[in-house]
Design an enzyme around this catalytic site. Structure first.
Site, PDB file in Angstrom:
ATOM      1  N   ARG A 280      -8.812  40.752  18.973  1.00 28.42           N
ATOM      2  CA  ARG A 280      -9.553  41.598  19.919  1.00 28.42           C
ATOM      3  C   ARG A 280     -10.504  40.776  20.788  1.00 28.42           C
ATOM      4  NH1 ARG A 280      -9.494  46.979  18.303  1.00 28.42           N
ATOM      5  NH2 ARG A 280     -11.464  47.386  19.361  1.00 28.42           N
TER       6      ARG A 280
ATOM      7  N   LYS B 225       0.666  30.417  26.351  1.00 27.68           N
ATOM      8  CA  LYS B 225      -0.013  31.534  26.999  1.00 27.68           C
ATOM      9  C   LYS B 225      -0.783  31.070  28.227  1.00 27.68           C
ATOM     10  CE  LYS B 225      -1.308  35.715  27.655  1.00 27.68           C
ATOM     11  NZ  LYS B 225      -0.295  36.656  28.215  1.00 27.68           N
TER      12      LYS B 225
ATOM     13  N   ASN C 267     -19.150  47.017  20.565  1.00 27.85           N
ATOM     14  CA  ASN C 267     -17.877  46.881  21.279  1.00 27.85           C
ATOM     15  C   ASN C 267     -17.851  47.974  22.325  1.00 27.85           C
ATOM     16  OD1 ASN C 267     -15.270  46.328  22.130  1.00 27.85           O
ATOM     17  ND2 ASN C 267     -14.375  47.740  20.631  1.00 27.85           N
ATOM     18  N   GLY C 268     -17.692  47.580  23.580  1.00 29.48           N
ATOM     19  CA  GLY C 268     -17.633  48.568  24.668  1.00 29.48           C
ATOM     20  C   GLY C 268     -18.401  48.059  25.871  1.00 29.48           C
TER      21      GLY C 268
ATOM     22  N   GLU D  53       9.041  39.989  39.028  1.00 27.66           N
ATOM     23  CA  GLU D  53       8.362  40.120  37.728  1.00 27.66           C
ATOM     24  C   GLU D  53       9.334  40.620  36.665  1.00 27.66           C
ATOM     25  OE1 GLU D  53       5.883  38.942  36.543  1.00 27.66           O
ATOM     26  OE2 GLU D  53       5.508  40.073  34.724  1.00 27.66           O
TER      27      GLU D  53
ATOM     28  N   TRP E 271     -15.133  39.396  23.082  1.00 24.84           N
ATOM     29  CA  TRP E 271     -14.338  39.180  24.293  1.00 24.84           C
ATOM     30  C   TRP E 271     -15.291  39.509  25.427  1.00 24.84           C
ATOM     31  CZ3 TRP E 271      -9.877  36.914  25.376  1.00 24.84           C
ATOM     32  CH2 TRP E 271      -9.343  37.068  26.657  1.00 24.84           C
TER      33      TRP E 271
ATOM     34  N   GLU F  44      11.944  35.165  30.198  1.00 20.27           N
ATOM     35  CA  GLU F  44      11.029  34.419  29.312  1.00 20.27           C
ATOM     36  C   GLU F  44      11.063  34.932  27.876  1.00 20.27           C
ATOM     37  OE1 GLU F  44       6.864  34.439  30.271  1.00 20.27           O
ATOM     38  OE2 GLU F  44       6.944  36.421  31.126  1.00 20.27           O
TER      39      GLU F  44
HETATM   40  C1  AGP Z   1       3.987  35.469  32.516  1.00 18.11           C
HETATM   41  O1  AGP Z   1       4.542  36.365  31.556  1.00 18.11           O
HETATM   42  C2  AGP Z   1       3.911  34.065  31.978  1.00 18.11           C
HETATM   43  N1  AGP Z   1       3.206  34.049  30.741  1.00 18.11           N
HETATM   44  C3  AGP Z   1       3.417  33.061  33.015  1.00 18.11           C
HETATM   45  O2  AGP Z   1       4.286  33.116  34.109  1.00 18.11           O
HETATM   46  C4  AGP Z   1       1.981  33.294  33.541  1.00 18.11           C
HETATM   47  O3  AGP Z   1       1.953  34.433  34.351  1.00 18.11           O
HETATM   48  C5  AGP Z   1       1.581  32.060  34.387  1.00 18.11           C
HETATM   49  O4  AGP Z   1       1.598  30.919  33.563  1.00 18.11           O
HETATM   50  C6  AGP Z   1       0.191  32.212  35.015  1.00 18.11           C
HETATM   51  O5  AGP Z   1      -0.769  32.309  34.007  1.00 18.11           O
HETATM   52  P1  AGP Z   1      -2.252  32.771  34.419  1.00 18.11           P
HETATM   53  O6  AGP Z   1      -2.129  34.179  34.940  1.00 18.11           O
HETATM   54  O7  AGP Z   1      -3.041  32.696  33.157  1.00 18.11           O
HETATM   55  O8  AGP Z   1      -2.754  31.841  35.488  1.00 18.11           O
END
Ligand code: AGP
Length: 609
Positions: free
Chosen positions: A27, A604, A101-102, A481, A75, A488
């Site tokens: 979270r 990520k 939280n909020g 998208e 967060w 992916e």
């Molecule tokens: C999207 O599903 C991917 N994880 C990847 O394309 C991501 O959008 C891209 O690396 C940009 O990341 P950001 O938005 O954290 O800059």
């Protein structure tokens, strides 16, 4: 979104607080802390960074123990991640500690009043205002002070509160932010979510909306905000811990897809007040807007696809040039940028190296930088002139869904704000579009209700190895998208193609082994899309169409399957058309046995160029 925990009972609270926070790090994890009510009074250990930082300090303090304590994993929404901004927050008198939280929407005026009364603040957070407010109302009765405070606070707040003078009482509050009470034997627990409790108890009582829990080691009472006692309803949880972190869904990605209506409400609500739009702290002077020569959007991946939607949305509204660049390409094309260019950097993580490099390049050329970011205090946020935060909360799945949708919302708000500021839209049309924006979360909810129907289509098409997403105008941006989502997480090669462009060569790839996913939501392009679909169907391709409910019959005649989304202003259709694409990609990946939340080769946040 943050995580709160609390303990009162026969044991030392600290071990539960730490392990409970560990279970809630999904979270939020930019800082954490715990507070106990010990023989020395209220003691706090809180630090920026992951929970391990706090754990190490606790381990170095063997006498840091008590039978009553609270904890928090953060967060950031107000105030960057820092030791001072982390929770728990303690009142100036040192007697009351609180975790929250909020989002408190009226914290600025409350803080101003309290400062006038002589209260001093250590943090930039809205949460510290709560504990100081309670302290200002405290006359040796903590429950009474909390009851008065909750009537003053506006916004959302899940609270855990301890008071030095009341070593036998843990207080919890719920207003628009969940708190769950875990019932033990001579001990009781609170947490934002079930995963934190499962190691201790499976008997829970969800603190109802707008209620206060007065919790002791052996029992607890519930009260509404007027102080009337209310009934306790217990349930037994049969989830496994792993499932609980995903709120019962099989993957974080599906959980995050399903969270989108709430995320969009959270991103919209602070920026719309009646007919007016607010851009947080961003201010565009008349002079600046008069001299504004163009907008340049730079981003990567899904954020770039949001930029592609933004180009169509903003150019149509503002009648100004909107360029969209892949951040990794931007600085190598010698972009024509100057002080009259607004550069918008879109990034969920705020740490994408390509986007940071592009931002710095644009800044060198004198452009004003506005960023749309999900992580408070991230590099991109801190190096921008203005930041518009998405309130998507932590996005755990590598494949973005809720952050993408939240970024679209910020683009709509920014575009409408600039259109209004430059007299490109009249009040009547603005009000109409704002109302449609506010209706989007409910339309997305309705679209998500057909999840199982979309999953059935995934079952029909999951073995296709060659997929083209085709669309025109805004729909083409959505295709990008949709194609990335499928690639992916399911590793199926797919491509987004402007529907009108296929015939210029690529149609040679289309055969009976091809799946065409066509997005058709733009009224003036429906007929063109029908003829494009006929062309590929004639070559044996299977056709799945995503369209508005207005055109179901038209597309039923030329496709194998049609998924309809609620009718919405064409300018906002991307927010609905993407939902079935997220769902079908998720289910195809699941049927193909892929690691959905952590796809191979991906991270990520891509912090290398
Ligand atoms: C999207 O599903 C991917 N994880 C990847 O394309 C991501 O959008 C891209 O690396 C940009 O990341 P950001 O938005 O954290 O800059």
């Amino acid at each position: 979104m943050c995580g709160i925990v609390g303990y009162i009972g026969k044991r030392n609270a600290v071990p539960f607080l730490l392990q409970g926070l560990e279970k809630l790090e999904y979270r939020g994890y930019d800082s954490s802390g715990i507070a106990i009510n010990s023989s020395k009074g209220i003691e706090v250990i809180k630090k920026q960074g992951r929970l391990g930082v706090v754990k190490n300090i606790v381990e170095s303090k063997p006498d840091f123990c008590s039978s009553l304590g609270i904890g928090h994993t953060r967060w950031a929404t107000h105030g960057s991640p820092s030791d001072l901004n982390s929770h728990p927050h303690v009142s100036s008198c040192g007697k009351i500690a609180l975790v929250h939280n909020g989002i408190i929407e009226n914290y600025i005026e409350i803080k101003k009043n309290l400062i006038e009364k002589g209260f001093d603040f250590k943090s930039d957070t809205d949460s510290e205002v709560i504990v100081q407010l309670i302290s200002s109302l405290y006359k040796n009765d903590i429950f009474s002070a909390v009851k008065k405070a909750v009537k003053i606070l506006e916004g959302s707040f899940a609270l855990g509160i301890i008071c030095k003078d009341n070593p036998n009482v843990l207080i919890a509050v719920n207003k628009d932010s969940p708190v769950i009470i875990g019932a033990g034997t001579n001990e009781n627990f609170i947490a934002s979510d079930i995963p934190a409790l499962l190691s201790e108890t499976r008997i829970i009582c969800r603190l109802p909306e707008k209620q206060i829990a007065l919790i002791k080691a052996t029992d607890f009472e519930l009260y509404d905000f007027d102080g009337r006692m209310t009934q306790k309803n217990f349930t037994t949880v049969n989830w496994e811990v792993n499932a609980a972190e995903k709120n019962g869904y099989d993957h974080f990605m599906l959980k995050e897809i399903m969270e989108q209506p709430e995320v969009i409400k959270a991103t919209l609500s602070p920026r719309i007040s009646g007919p007016n739009l607010k851009l947080d702290n961003a201010v565009f002077s008349k002079e600046y807007l008069k001299n504004l020569n163009k907008i340049c959007i730079v981003a990567c991946g899904s954020a770039y696809h949001v930029g592609c939607v933004a180009k169509y949305f903003m150019e149509k509204l503002l009648r100004k040039t909107v360029e969209v660049d892949l951040a990794s390409e931007f600085r190598y094309r010698c972009p024509i940028i100057d002080k009259n260019t607004l550069v918008i950097v879109i990034s969920q993580s705020g740490e994408t190296a390509d986007s940071i490099a592009a931002l710095r390049e644009a800044k060198l050329k004198g452009a004003r930088i506005l960023s749309i970011v999900n992580v408070i205090g991230s590099t991109i946020a801190s190096e921008s002139d203005d930041v518009l935060y998405t309130h998507a909360g932590p996005e755990i799945a590598v494949a973005t869904t809720k952050a993408y949708s939240a970024q679209l919302i910020v683009i709509y708000i920014l575009g409408l704000y600039l259109a209004k500021s430059t007299q490109k839209i009249n009040d009547e049309n603005l009000s109409l579009l704002v109302k449609k924006l506010q209706n989007l979360p409910y339309q997305i909810e309705n679209t998500l209700k057909y999840k199982e129907e979309v999953f059935k289509l995934a079952k029909k098409y999951y073995k296709y190895e060659k997929v083209f997403f085709i669309g025109r105008n805004l729909d083409y941006a959505v295709c990008m998208e949709g194609s990335l989502k499928l690639k992916e997480i399911s590793y199926v090669h797919s491509e987004a193609y402007a529907a009108g462009e296929l015939k210029h060569g690529t149609i040679s790839l289309v055969d009976e082994n091809t799946l065409i996913i066509a997005i058709a939501t733009q009224p003036e392009l429906v007929d063109k899309m029908i003829s494009n679909i006929r062309t590929v169907r004639a070559r044996g391709a299977k056709i799945l169409v995503i369209t508005s409910s207005l055109y179901i019959d038209k597309f039923n005649q030329v496709s194998d399957d049609v998924i309809s989304v609620p009718e919405v202003s064409p300018e906002l259709s991307a927010s609905l058309a993407i939902i079935p694409l997220q769902l079908i990609s998720y289910q195809i990946a699941k049927l193909r046995g892929c690691d959905i939340d952590k796809p191979r080769n991906l991270a990520k946040s891509v912090t290398v160029e």
